[in-house]
Design a protein around this motif. Structure first.
Motif, PDB file in Angstrom:
ATOM      1  N   TYR A   1       0.703  -1.396  -0.097  1.00  0.00           N
ATOM      2  CA  TYR A   1       0.071   0.064   0.099  1.00  0.00           C
ATOM      3  C   TYR A   1       0.759   1.261   0.047  1.00  0.00           C
ATOM      4  CZ  TYR A   1      -3.908  -2.803   1.033  1.00  0.00           C
ATOM      5  OH  TYR A   1      -5.056  -3.847   0.745  1.00  0.00           O
ATOM      6  N   GLU A   2       2.059   1.186   0.331  1.00  0.00           N
ATOM      7  CA  GLU A   2       3.046   2.412   0.489  1.00  0.00           C
ATOM      8  C   GLU A   2       3.582   2.620  -0.999  1.00  0.00           C
ATOM      9  OE1 GLU A   2       5.505   1.275   3.738  1.00  0.00           O
ATOM     10  OE2 GLU A   2       3.691   1.340   5.078  1.00  0.00           O
ATOM     11  N   GLN A   3       3.476   1.734  -1.877  1.00  0.00           N
ATOM     12  CA  GLN A   3       3.879   1.811  -3.407  1.00  0.00           C
ATOM     13  C   GLN A   3       3.217   3.111  -3.885  1.00  0.00           C
ATOM     14  OE1 GLN A   3       4.862  -1.537  -5.404  1.00  0.00           O
ATOM     15  NE2 GLN A   3       5.179  -2.885  -3.727  1.00  0.00           N
ATOM     16  N   PRO A   4       4.056   3.803  -4.591  1.00  0.00           N
ATOM     17  CA  PRO A   4       3.463   5.359  -4.945  1.00  0.00           C
ATOM     18  C   PRO A   4       2.407   4.840  -5.877  1.00  0.00           C
ATOM     19  CG  PRO A   4       5.834   5.199  -5.231  1.00  0.00           C
ATOM     20  CD  PRO A   4       5.449   3.936  -4.563  1.00  0.00           C
ATOM     21  N   GLU A   5       2.426   3.901  -6.795  1.00  0.00           N
ATOM     22  CA  GLU A   5       1.487   3.483  -7.997  1.00  0.00           C
ATOM     23  C   GLU A   5       0.140   3.115  -7.273  1.00  0.00           C
ATOM     24  OE1 GLU A   5       1.766   0.330 -10.600  1.00  0.00           O
ATOM     25  OE2 GLU A   5       3.463  -0.617  -9.210  1.00  0.00           O
ATOM     26  N   VAL A   6       0.288   2.431  -6.093  1.00  0.00           N
ATOM     27  CA  VAL A   6      -0.910   1.900  -5.091  1.00  0.00           C
ATOM     28  C   VAL A   6      -1.413   3.112  -4.611  1.00  0.00           C
ATOM     29  CG1 VAL A   6      -1.713   0.381  -3.543  1.00  0.00           C
ATOM     30  CG2 VAL A   6      -0.117  -0.336  -4.996  1.00  0.00           C
ATOM     31  N   LYS A   7      -0.659   3.939  -3.799  1.00  0.00           N
ATOM     32  CA  LYS A   7      -1.165   5.159  -3.169  1.00  0.00           C
ATOM     33  C   LYS A   7      -2.079   6.076  -4.152  1.00  0.00           C
ATOM     34  CE  LYS A   7       1.415   6.228   0.944  1.00  0.00           C
ATOM     35  NZ  LYS A   7       2.696   6.991   1.327  1.00  0.00           N
ATOM     36  N   ASN A   8      -1.236   6.150  -5.300  1.00  0.00           N
ATOM     37  CA  ASN A   8      -1.975   7.090  -6.455  1.00  0.00           C
ATOM     38  C   ASN A   8      -3.423   6.743  -6.724  1.00  0.00           C
ATOM     39  OD1 ASN A   8       0.167   8.987  -6.104  1.00  0.00           O
ATOM     40  ND2 ASN A   8       1.199   8.080  -7.723  1.00  0.00           N
ATOM     41  N   ALA A   9      -3.306   5.368  -6.754  1.00  0.00           N
ATOM     42  CA  ALA A   9      -4.782   4.922  -7.172  1.00  0.00           C
ATOM     43  C   ALA A   9      -6.088   5.068  -6.456  1.00  0.00           C
ATOM     44  CB  ALA A   9      -4.366   3.175  -7.509  1.00  0.00           C
ATOM     45  N   THR A  10      -5.876   5.401  -5.151  1.00  0.00           N
ATOM     46  CA  THR A  10      -6.976   5.505  -4.285  1.00  0.00           C
ATOM     47  C   THR A  10      -7.719   6.631  -4.605  1.00  0.00           C
ATOM     48  OG1 THR A  10      -5.669   6.973  -2.909  1.00  0.00           O
ATOM     49  CG2 THR A  10      -5.581   4.588  -2.264  1.00  0.00           C
ATOM     50  N   LYS A  11      -7.523   7.354  -5.671  1.00  0.00           N
ATOM     51  CA  LYS A  11      -8.555   8.495  -5.948  1.00  0.00           C
ATOM     52  C   LYS A  11      -8.863   8.335  -7.414  1.00  0.00           C
ATOM     53  CE  LYS A  11      -8.667  11.132  -2.213  1.00  0.00           C
ATOM     54  NZ  LYS A  11      -8.437   9.605  -1.492  1.00  0.00           N
ATOM     55  N   PRO A  12     -10.101   8.335  -7.964  1.00  0.00           N
ATOM     56  CA  PRO A  12     -10.518   8.101  -9.045  1.00  0.00           C
ATOM     57  C   PRO A  12      -9.936   9.343  -9.987  1.00  0.00           C
ATOM     58  CG  PRO A  12     -12.236   8.992  -8.015  1.00  0.00           C
ATOM     59  CD  PRO A  12     -11.266   8.989  -7.068  1.00  0.00           C
ATOM     60  N   PRO A  13      -9.605   8.967 -11.397  1.00  0.00           N
ATOM     61  CA  PRO A  13      -9.829   7.754 -12.014  1.00  0.00           C
ATOM     62  C   PRO A  13      -8.423   6.802 -11.871  1.00  0.00           C
ATOM     63  CG  PRO A  13      -8.582   9.459 -13.566  1.00  0.00           C
ATOM     64  CD  PRO A  13      -8.881  10.392 -12.332  1.00  0.00           C
ATOM     65  N   THR A  14      -8.857   5.822 -11.685  1.00  0.00           N
ATOM     66  CA  THR A  14      -7.699   4.891 -11.265  1.00  0.00           C
ATOM     67  C   THR A  14      -7.704   3.615 -11.987  1.00  0.00           C
ATOM     68  OG1 THR A  14      -7.062   3.362  -9.313  1.00  0.00           O
ATOM     69  CG2 THR A  14      -9.543   3.903  -9.565  1.00  0.00           C
ATOM     70  N   ASP A  15      -6.722   2.809 -12.030  1.00  0.00           N
ATOM     71  CA  ASP A  15      -6.429   1.735 -12.746  1.00  0.00           C
ATOM     72  C   ASP A  15      -6.491   0.486 -11.786  1.00  0.00           C
ATOM     73  OD1 ASP A  15      -6.022   2.916 -15.212  1.00  0.00           O
ATOM     74  OD2 ASP A  15      -3.836   2.718 -14.876  1.00  0.00           O
ATOM     75  N   LEU A  16      -6.802   0.646 -10.629  1.00  0.00           N
ATOM     76  CA  LEU A  16      -7.001  -0.060  -9.462  1.00  0.00           C
ATOM     77  C   LEU A  16      -8.056  -0.079  -8.615  1.00  0.00           C
ATOM     78  CD1 LEU A  16      -3.170  -0.173  -8.082  1.00  0.00           C
ATOM     79  CD2 LEU A  16      -4.022  -1.444 -10.124  1.00  0.00           C
ATOM     80  N   PRO A  17      -9.129  -0.377  -9.311  1.00  0.00           N
ATOM     81  CA  PRO A  17     -10.534  -0.004  -8.647  1.00  0.00           C
ATOM     82  C   PRO A  17     -10.678  -0.373  -7.137  1.00  0.00           C
ATOM     83  CG  PRO A  17     -10.938  -1.504 -10.504  1.00  0.00           C
ATOM     84  CD  PRO A  17      -9.677  -1.112 -10.472  1.00  0.00           C
TER      85      PRO A  17
END
Lengths: 274, 488, 303
Positions: free
Chosen positions: B408-424
């Motif tokens: 969860y600390e990885q940037p790409e995961v962190k950035n995915a918590t707000k839409p639009p996202t590739d990791l719904p």
């Protein structure tokens, strides 16, 4: 008068057909629907057909081909064994006269009444000891627990209905006991054999409880595959309808092919074994 | 399962997440595991890493799992593990009830054939804890690779809930998936009607854990009367099934009720002797009374819905909101409701806002011979590694969500918590990360007789919802059922 | 039992014939004994024990405890009642509809074979799929039947969500699947009736119902009992349809005895108790079968 009666008759038959066929037609139609069409809140009769569910079933990590093969082998082999042994034993029982014969036939049929969930553990122990778990032979034996008694019982009824005089005549002409059975009795009960075979096939093809308990990834059957479409995050209805269609299709073909025999074959007389 | 498998099969097509990416990711990730392990986690006793992965090459492992997203992602991509270890894995994916039966039978043989077990803490681990190997033995073994970043990388509440039973030291399973209950609501409808609702109801209805269950009820009722877009305001998973217990427990805990004395400990660590049940106490009875009232104004389908049917109804636009597992977010965002749904923590009650956790760990059958157990350990380490978890999260079929903090600390995961996202699934992160805190998580009792107790509570609740019994009567019957099952 | 009697024994010494019959019988009987006797005695033994599974099956003798519990457990009693309702409703409806449809089809002059082929289809659908298909059809979100019933105002509530309609739904799913079997068997009986007798009765001026009552009924009653027996055996045992639809709910309305048996055995791992419940089921099945066999034998004597 007669015409009006027939019209009314066909009217009722049409209703019965509707009740029978609508679920099946809906199942087949649904297997060609896109996910959106499938769960549309107003049913859609017109839709752009897709083969995605069938394609999905036959590709990917757990392709359906293996399940179909396992189902065919397990159901086919157990049916074959049950029918062969059922014919022999059914004839033997029908032609023997001994005290307590009624009890033997009652015992035979009572083995088919075994409560499924209760016999799973003992059978599992046996299969484990014989290294039959997760194998197709194991499933064949499991299916014999319900197919064999059924086949003996039904075939016994057919042979009992057959006049002994025919076999006696053959034996006067020099046939052996087995010859009389093989060349006279057996051909005459052909419809009965077909019926028994079909019903055994239906029972084992349709089994879920045993397959789910005794089969592993290498020997699982179609009904198990269907149940595996229920996942924690949803039921894949499209693929489920496609499996349903695939499961039904072979049985429909077999059933229809021997339909004539079925009607004749089920003309049963005595089944009490007396 | 098949949907997963097939969708994963389609992963190779251009545009989707490709199988190659996955290979690259996990292959490279594991190769670098030892380095990272050394650099990142000094407290780790063993450096394992690249060592020892090949020692059981040629072996075949049997892995039994519920039909869940992470397993489907793994099932479609076993090659990296085979490349890494030379071990073949046969995966048997089943519905949970069938899995419990399979495990019962397998342990009964005295000569087990299942190596890696999807150990639902309540239905599998607690009744069969004696059959599981203690993972500390493998983690401490220098001849085996160790868990990257150590056990401590797992979210602590999940490690305890999924992995322990009775004993604070022994660890029987590594957290593998972590579905958690959140409040799903139609953002579009709340935006449209928010002001009007606010006027009518006298409070800001915007979903958050500041809203109480009573207010939730009022909002649901408001939707019933005023919104034409949906048939009903709220829907529930109130089928006579596991789901009914889950749905009710959230509310019961928020009202201060609990199954047993010292409920937190019974949930987290578990016990063989939980003592007498508290289900007939005030908090539980009040919650039952409220629950009956709430389901009464909810979609009438509720009493026949489990969580998947509830999700289908929500996606079909029949209801405006529902408490459901957060992992459904992936499917929702993929549907025509994508972008229109919000996820937040469940409403609160007089005591707290509690979120049922429904996670599971992976365990090793302790009755196998040592080599088999050690080979199974290799699979556990790989299957719960950050790389495997990340690729599962990225899976375009909405794979599971990670159980490790480092992912969860990885940037790409962190950035995915707000839409639009590739990791719904990450859209639920704010809600679930709060929910996993010790004071918020909802843990049902981890006791040997849970399957029986579970059946008792959801049967009694179902009778209550059917009008056969009043709340008080139902909860008293449930208490008696619990006590009978536990011999208390 | 007298199983061995048809073999060598006294009968065999008297003349050669019985030994031939014994040889025909034995392979099947031995196999049947091998696969059925061990599980049978095993569950009898289990029913007097508490069974623990971990590390291999282990038994702890508890005497009659499981049996006492079975006869006093109100949950089991309720399941028996539900099972009774389910049994009577499914088998009853299947018999009535099956016989009715068979009589109907028998009267057809055109397309009889085609109609019959279509009518038989449901019994070839695996019960687990019948259940899932049924669930798909009555689901309130997208189900075809639910949509139809709701838009015509016939049923506006959730079919599987309330007690009576859920029980009715699972009964009707079973009826849908197995009525064709009865139709088939009865039709076979009807086809084998001597047509000349019926024609004569018609000429004598007997109307359809008189003919049915006095000529058809006695002739096909044997076949009807056979059909009844085949269905009864399975109606008590099978649980596939219910386990994938309601799994016993709501409020235990569909918790028939085989569902409770499965749950006791593999959800609660109380295999000793499950064995007792299973033996209760077996006893009930044998009782019912005996009853029907007796009817059948009585009829044969009367004929």
């Amino acid at each position: 008068m007669r015409g009006a009666r027939q019209v009314a008759l066909y009217g009722v038959v049409a209703l019965v057909l509707l009740w029978t066929l609508v679920p099946l037609v809906w199942m087949v139609l649904s297997s060609f629907k896109s996910p959106d069409d499938l769960v549309s809140s107003t049913p859609r009769l017109l839709f752009a057909p897709t083969f995605e569910h069938y394609i999905g079933l036959f590709t990917g990590g757990n392709a359906l081909g293996g399940y179909i093969k396992n189902s065919l082998i397990a159901a086919g082999a157990s049916t074959l064994i049950a029918v062969v042994l059922g014919c022999l034993a059914g004839y033997g029982l029908a032609r023997s006269r001994f005290r307590g014969k009624h009890h033997v036939s009652m015992w035979i049929i009572s083995t088919r009444m075994a409560p499924i969930a209760a016999v799973i553990l003992p059978l599992y122990a046996v299969f484990r000891a014989l290294d039959l778990l997760n194998t197709t032979p194991g499933l064949i034996i499991a299916y014999l627990t319900f197919n064999l008694p059924f086949a003996i019982w039904i075939m016994n009824a057919f042979f009992a209905d057959l006049p002994v005089a025919l076999e006696e005549a053959a034996m006067v002409d020099g046939a052996s006991r087995f010859g009389a059975f093989w060349r006279v009795a057996l051909p005459l009960t052909a419809p009965g054999i077909v019926t028994t075979g079909i019903l055994c096939l239906v029972f084992s093809w349709n089994d879920y409880a045993f397959a789910q308990s005794f089969a592993g990834p290498g020997s699982q059957t179609l009904p198990v595959a269907a149940s595996q479409l229920i996942t924690q995050t949803g039921i894949n209805w499209g693929q489920l309808m496609a499996i349903g269609t695939i499961v039904v299709l072979p049985m429909v073909i077999v059933g229809l092919a021997v339909r004539r025999y079925l009607v004749k074959g089920l003309t049963l007389g005595a089944v009490t074994g007396e | 399962m098949r949907r997963r498998a097939s969708a994963a099969g389609a992963m190779g097509v251009p545009g989707g997440l490709s199988r190659r990416d996955f290979l690259k990711m996990s292959g490279a990730g594991l190769a670098g595991a030892s380095l990272l392990g050394l650099a990142g986690c000094g407290e780790q006793s063993s450096q394992g890493g690249g060592e020892g992965w090949k020692q059981y090459s040629g072996m075949t492992l049997n892995f039994i799992s519920e039909n869940t997203a992470p397993t489907s992602a793994i099932a479609a991509n076993l090659k990296p593990f085979k490349d890494l270890t030379g071990i073949d894995v046969k995966i048997n994916q089943l519905e949970l009830g069938a899995l419990v039966q399979k495990v019962s039978l397998d342990v009964s043989s005295g000569d087990p054939s299942i190596h890696v077990i999807y150990a639902d803490p309540y239905q599998v681990l607690a009744p069969f804890s004696a059959a599981f190997a203690d993972l500390n033995d493998f983690e401490g073994d220098d001849s085996l690779p160790s868990v990257k970043k150590g056990f401590g990388d797992f979210i602590p509440t999940q490690l305890a809930a999924a992995g322990r039973f009775e004993d604070e030291e022994a660890l029987y399973a590594l957290p593998y998936d972590c579905p958690t209950m959140v409040w799903m609501y139609r953002k579009d409808l709340f935006e449209k009607y928010g002001d009007k609702m606010s006027q009518d109801l006298g409070f800001d209805p915007m979903p958050s854990d500041k809203i109480t269950w009573d207010q939730y009820y009022e909002i649901a009722n408001w939707f019933n009367k005023n919104a034409s877009e949906v048939e009903y305001g709220s829907g529930h998973q109130s089928k006579q099934y596991d789901s009914l217990m889950c749905d009710f427990s959230n509310i019961m805990w928020s009202y201060g009720g609990d199954y047993f004395e010292n409920g937190e400990q019974v949930g987290k660590i578990g016990t063989e002797d939980p003592g007498a049940s508290l289900l007939d106490q005030d908090g539980a009875v009040e919650a039952a009374t409220f629950y009956q009232k709430l389901v009464g104004i909810s979609h009438p389908g509720s009493t026949s819905w489990d969580w998947t049917a509830l999700d289908e109804a929500f996606r079909a636009g029949n209801i405006a909101m529902a408490p459901n597992w957060h992992e459904f977010a992936a499917g929702i965002e993929d549907s025509n409701l994508g972008g229109k749904v919000g996820y937040t923590r469940l409403p609160g009650g007089p005591t707290r806002s509690a979120s049922m956790w429904g996670g599971t760990g992976l365990g090793i059958n302790g009755e196998l011979n040592e080599d088999e157990q050690r080979a199974a350990w290799l699979f556990l380490v790989w299957a719960t590694s950050p790389e495997t978890q990340l690729s599962g999260l990225k899976s375009n079929v909405g794979g599971g969500t990670p159980t490790r903090q480092s992912v969860y600390e990885q940037p790409e995961v962190k950035n995915a918590t707000k839409p639009p996202t590739d990791l719904p699934n990450m859209l639920t992160y704010d809600a679930v990360s709060e929910a996993w805190k010790p004071e918020n998580i909802g843990l049902r009792p981890k006791i040997e007789k849970w399957n029986e107790c579970n059946t008792v509570i959801f049967t009694e609740l179902s009778k209550m919802l059917a009008g056969d019994k009043g709340p008080e009567q139902a909860m008293r019957a449930a208490k008696e059922g619990f006590d009978r099952a536990n011999g208390a | 039992m007298s199983t061995a009697n048809p073999g060598g024994g006294k009968g065999g010494a008297r003349r050669l014939v019985p030994s031939f019959e014994a040889r025909m019988l034995l392979p099947a009987l031995l196999l049947l004994a091998a696969i059925s006797l061990f599980p049978f005695f095993y569950i009898i033994y289990m029913s007097f024990n508490e069974v623990s599974l971990i590390g291999g099956v282990d038994f702890e003798w508890v005497g009659l405890e499981n049996w006492v519990e079975m006869f006093t457990d109100p949950n089991v009693r309720n399941s028996w009642i539900t099972s009774g309702v389910y049994f009577i409703a499914t088998v009853g409806l299947e018999m009535v509809l099956g016989i009715g449809i068979a009589l109907l089809v028998h009267e057809l002059v055109w397309g009889k074979n085609l109609v019959l082929s279509m009518l038989l289809l449901p019994m070839f659908v695996a019960p687990v799929i019948v259940g899932l298909l049924g669930r798909f059809l009555v689901d309130s979100t997208y189900g075809l039947y639910a949509w139809f019933l709701e838009s015509t105002g016939l049923i506006t509530w959730e079919i599987l969500g309330s007690k009576t309609s859920a029980l009715m739904a699972v009964i009707l799913m079973d009826v849908w699947e197995w009525t064709p079997l009865i139709t088939l068997i009865v039709l076979a009986g009807l086809s084998s009736m001597p047509q000349t007798v019926l024609e004569a009765a018609k000429v004598d001026g007997a109307n359809y119902f008189q003919r049915l009552r006095h000529m058809v009924a006695p002739l096909i009653s044997g076949v009807v009992v056979v059909a009844l027996l085949i269905r009864s055996m399975d109606a008590i045992r099978y649980y596939d349809i219910i386990s994938v639809t309601t799994n016993g709910g709501p409020a235990d309305a569909t918790k028939v005895i085989p569902i409770r048996l499965y749950e006791t055995a593999f959800r609660f791992q109380e295999l000793g108790y499950a064995a007792a419940i299973g033996l209760g089921m077996l006893a009930f099945s044998i009782l019912v079968a005996n009853l029907f066999m007796r009817i059948l034998r009585g009829q044969e004597r009367a004929r």
